[in-house]
Motif scaffolding. Structure first.
Motif, PDB file in Angstrom:
ATOM      1  N   ASP A 197       0.693  -0.975  -0.159  1.00  0.00           N
ATOM      2  CA  ASP A 197       0.013   0.075  -0.218  1.00  0.00           C
ATOM      3  C   ASP A 197       0.949   1.347   0.115  1.00  0.00           C
ATOM      4  O   ASP A 197       1.437   1.427   1.169  1.00  0.00           O
ATOM      5  CB  ASP A 197      -1.069  -0.156   1.223  1.00  0.00           C
ATOM      6  CG  ASP A 197      -1.844   1.085   1.189  1.00  0.00           C
ATOM      7  OD1 ASP A 197      -1.727   1.969   0.323  1.00  0.00           O
ATOM      8  OD2 ASP A 197      -2.857   1.067   2.211  1.00  0.00           O
ATOM      9  N   PRO A 198       1.031   1.916  -1.147  1.00  0.00           N
ATOM     10  CA  PRO A 198       1.785   3.242  -1.102  1.00  0.00           C
ATOM     11  C   PRO A 198       1.514   4.046   0.062  1.00  0.00           C
ATOM     12  O   PRO A 198       2.256   4.832   0.395  1.00  0.00           O
ATOM     13  CB  PRO A 198       1.531   3.821  -2.636  1.00  0.00           C
ATOM     14  CG  PRO A 198       1.104   2.876  -3.279  1.00  0.00           C
ATOM     15  CD  PRO A 198       0.184   1.842  -2.470  1.00  0.00           C
ATOM     16  N   ALA A 199       0.034   4.240   0.045  1.00  0.00           N
ATOM     17  CA  ALA A 199      -0.251   5.253   1.177  1.00  0.00           C
ATOM     18  C   ALA A 199       0.096   4.937   2.627  1.00  0.00           C
ATOM     19  O   ALA A 199       0.745   5.969   3.277  1.00  0.00           O
ATOM     20  CB  ALA A 199      -1.886   5.277   1.159  1.00  0.00           C
ATOM     21  N   ARG A 200       0.292   3.753   2.880  1.00  0.00           N
ATOM     22  CA  ARG A 200       0.941   3.155   4.474  1.00  0.00           C
ATOM     23  C   ARG A 200       2.228   3.470   4.272  1.00  0.00           C
ATOM     24  O   ARG A 200       2.851   3.645   5.495  1.00  0.00           O
ATOM     25  CB  ARG A 200       0.538   1.693   4.633  1.00  0.00           C
ATOM     26  CG  ARG A 200       0.635   1.491   5.847  1.00  0.00           C
ATOM     27  CD  ARG A 200       0.475  -0.128   6.222  1.00  0.00           C
ATOM     28  NE  ARG A 200      -1.178  -0.025   6.235  1.00  0.00           N
ATOM     29  CZ  ARG A 200      -1.809   0.337   7.342  1.00  0.00           C
ATOM     30  NH1 ARG A 200      -1.169   0.712   8.484  1.00  0.00           N
ATOM     31  NH2 ARG A 200      -3.066   0.304   7.398  1.00  0.00           N
ATOM     32  N   LEU A 201       2.899   3.201   3.081  1.00  0.00           N
ATOM     33  CA  LEU A 201       4.531   3.610   3.119  1.00  0.00           C
ATOM     34  C   LEU A 201       4.812   4.985   3.477  1.00  0.00           C
ATOM     35  O   LEU A 201       5.723   5.344   4.228  1.00  0.00           O
ATOM     36  CB  LEU A 201       4.972   3.094   1.986  1.00  0.00           C
ATOM     37  CG  LEU A 201       5.383   1.512   1.764  1.00  0.00           C
ATOM     38  CD1 LEU A 201       5.897   1.325   0.492  1.00  0.00           C
ATOM     39  CD2 LEU A 201       6.283   1.088   2.673  1.00  0.00           C
ATOM     40  N   GLY A 243      -6.667   8.554   7.938  1.00  0.00           N
ATOM     41  CA  GLY A 243      -5.575   9.283   6.909  1.00  0.00           C
ATOM     42  C   GLY A 243      -5.196   8.301   5.832  1.00  0.00           C
ATOM     43  O   GLY A 243      -5.037   9.115   4.756  1.00  0.00           O
ATOM     44  N   LEU A 244      -5.252   7.275   6.329  1.00  0.00           N
ATOM     45  CA  LEU A 244      -4.827   6.249   4.936  1.00  0.00           C
ATOM     46  C   LEU A 244      -5.902   6.468   3.892  1.00  0.00           C
ATOM     47  O   LEU A 244      -5.506   6.661   2.416  1.00  0.00           O
ATOM     48  CB  LEU A 244      -4.734   4.720   5.352  1.00  0.00           C
ATOM     49  CG  LEU A 244      -3.776   4.432   6.300  1.00  0.00           C
ATOM     50  CD1 LEU A 244      -3.760   3.005   6.652  1.00  0.00           C
ATOM     51  CD2 LEU A 244      -2.026   4.571   5.441  1.00  0.00           C
ATOM     52  N   GLU A 245      -7.468   6.489   4.394  1.00  0.00           N
ATOM     53  CA  GLU A 245      -8.257   6.498   3.255  1.00  0.00           C
ATOM     54  C   GLU A 245      -8.358   7.893   2.257  1.00  0.00           C
ATOM     55  O   GLU A 245      -8.481   8.059   1.452  1.00  0.00           O
ATOM     56  CB  GLU A 245      -9.521   6.364   3.981  1.00  0.00           C
ATOM     57  CG  GLU A 245     -10.748   6.115   2.688  1.00  0.00           C
ATOM     58  CD  GLU A 245     -10.793   4.923   2.006  1.00  0.00           C
ATOM     59  OE1 GLU A 245     -11.372   5.130   0.733  1.00  0.00           O
ATOM     60  OE2 GLU A 245     -10.037   3.968   2.180  1.00  0.00           O
ATOM     61  N   ARG A 247      -5.229   7.735   0.160  1.00  0.00           N
ATOM     62  CA  ARG A 247      -5.821   6.833  -1.097  1.00  0.00           C
ATOM     63  C   ARG A 247      -6.451   7.754  -1.960  1.00  0.00           C
ATOM     64  O   ARG A 247      -6.306   7.479  -3.453  1.00  0.00           O
ATOM     65  CB  ARG A 247      -6.213   5.466  -0.626  1.00  0.00           C
ATOM     66  CG  ARG A 247      -5.567   4.650   0.169  1.00  0.00           C
ATOM     67  CD  ARG A 247      -6.034   3.306   0.052  1.00  0.00           C
ATOM     68  NE  ARG A 247      -5.241   2.380   0.929  1.00  0.00           N
ATOM     69  CZ  ARG A 247      -5.743   2.203   2.466  1.00  0.00           C
ATOM     70  NH1 ARG A 247      -6.800   2.832   2.904  1.00  0.00           N
ATOM     71  NH2 ARG A 247      -4.881   1.562   3.300  1.00  0.00           N
ATOM     72  N   GLU A 248      -7.618   8.246  -1.356  1.00  0.00           N
ATOM     73  CA  GLU A 248      -8.520   9.052  -2.458  1.00  0.00           C
ATOM     74  C   GLU A 248      -7.847  10.172  -3.054  1.00  0.00           C
ATOM     75  O   GLU A 248      -8.150  10.534  -4.301  1.00  0.00           O
ATOM     76  CB  GLU A 248      -9.596   9.628  -1.444  1.00  0.00           C
ATOM     77  CG  GLU A 248     -10.800  10.177  -2.376  1.00  0.00           C
ATOM     78  CD  GLU A 248     -11.636   9.367  -3.252  1.00  0.00           C
ATOM     79  OE1 GLU A 248     -11.845   9.491  -4.111  1.00  0.00           O
ATOM     80  OE2 GLU A 248     -11.653   8.164  -2.637  1.00  0.00           O
TER      81      GLU A 248
END
Length: 337
Positions: free
Chosen positions: A35-39, A49-51, A54-55
């Motif tokens: 998951d690029p967002a988590r990295l 924040g992750l969602e 990603r959006e």
């Protein structure tokens, strides 16, 4: 007219090839686990924040929508923003590509300087000691992994003998030449900065030899095979029978007619060297596209991975277009097709 038609056909073929490469690379990049967002946000990121990230990055869109947006950006000269460097991918490519192109061109220079003469010598001394030596040399070059050869060269010439530098593009504390092309040897030549030019060439030797090992083997074997066929021709035997000097016959007549398959292979060799620079740059800490691509993959930086892939594909296609064009002018049979 025939030449323009020939080049036009090759240019038209570039379009579906690049589209196919972009689709394939995009699909593979987006199937990599992670998951690029988590990295980007780290392990302590909240689900909200992750969602939101990603959006914002468009990761929630269907793949075909993401691909359409990406291609729309390409047509506008926008390759996206690198999630690793936080800079536009185009700026990163312009920053790192000169180092890779300089290393690749130096490796191709070694390939031409060594591969073609070794192939000619091998063919003209068939089944003799010189032939056996060049064949073993070419086989070792093709078979030995680049990272292993690079480590051996570093161990021997840098750590043991200390005669060649081990990593980087310049000596520590030395400032780069004035930026013109981004290739230190060329920029130093253009500005007359001879100490920097010498240091840049010395730093190119070990990674250049490592990168050229496989391509030297390829060109040597192809040159030998092509020359063996040409040397059986009647006009070559006649030239030798008339007492023509050996070098004139080999390089002035035989090589001229046997060089066409070698020229074709040079395009493939350039592509191999460009792709192989990833491992070589990692071994020698060379700040080029290879290191940039490795970092992009580790951080799931999809825009950067796509940008590097597309740039390498475009360069490979351009080089092969040049090779095909040279082949067209060298081989008169193509002019009448």
């Amino acid at each position: 007219m025939h030449a323009l038609r020939f080049i036009g056909k090759r240019l038209l073929l570039m379009i579906p090839i690049l589209i196919g490469i972009s689709i394939l690379t995009f699909a593979i990049s987006n199937t990599i686990p992670g998951d690029p967002a988590r990295l980007i946000l780290g392990p302590k990121a909240t689900p909200e924040g992750l969602e939101a990230l990603r959006e914002d990055m468009g990761l929630n869109d269907p793949l075909y929508v993401q691909y359409a947006k990406y291609m729309g950006g390409i047509f506008q000269g926008d390759l996206g923003e690198s999630t690793y460097s936080q800079r536009p991918v185009m700026d990163d490519l312009l920053r790192y590509s000169p180092a890779t192109f300089e290393l690749t061109l130096f490796a191709m220079f070694i390939t031409l300087l060594v591969g073609i003469p070794f192939g000619v010598i091998s063919a003209s001394r068939k089944d003799r000691i010189a032939d056996q030596f060049t064949r073993v040399f070419a086989l070792i070059g093709v078979a030995m992994p680049a990272f292993w050869l690079g480590l051996l060269l570093l161990l021997f010439f840098y750590l043991k003998l200390g005669v060649l530098p081990g990593s980087g593009r310049l000596d520590g504390g030395m400032s780069p030449p004035e930026y013109i092309t981004g290739m230190y040897t060329v920029d130093a030549l253009l500005t007359g900065n001879w100490p920097v030019f010498y240091a840049a060439v010395m730093h190119l030797i070990l990674p250049g030899i490592t990168l050229a090992a496989v391509t030297v083997g390829m060109i040597t074997r192809m040159t030998r095979s092509s020359m063996l066929t040409v040397l059986q021709s009647d006009y070559i035997r006649t030239a030798f029978a008339k007492g023509a000097p050996e070098n004139r016959v080999l390089y002035g007549h035989a090589l001229r007619n046997g060089i066409m398959p070698v020229i074709t292979l040079l395009g493939m060799a350039f592509g191999h060297a460009l792709g192989g620079s990833v491992l070589v740059e990692a071994v020698f800490s060379w700040p080029g596209l290879g290191q940039y691509a490795v970092n992009a993959i580790n951080y799931l930086d999809f825009p950067a991975v796509m940008g590097v892939t597309m740039l390498i594909a475009i360069m490979f296609i351009i080089v092969n277009l040049i090779v095909d064009t040279l082949y067209f002018f060298i081989d008169p049979r193509l002019k009448h097709n």
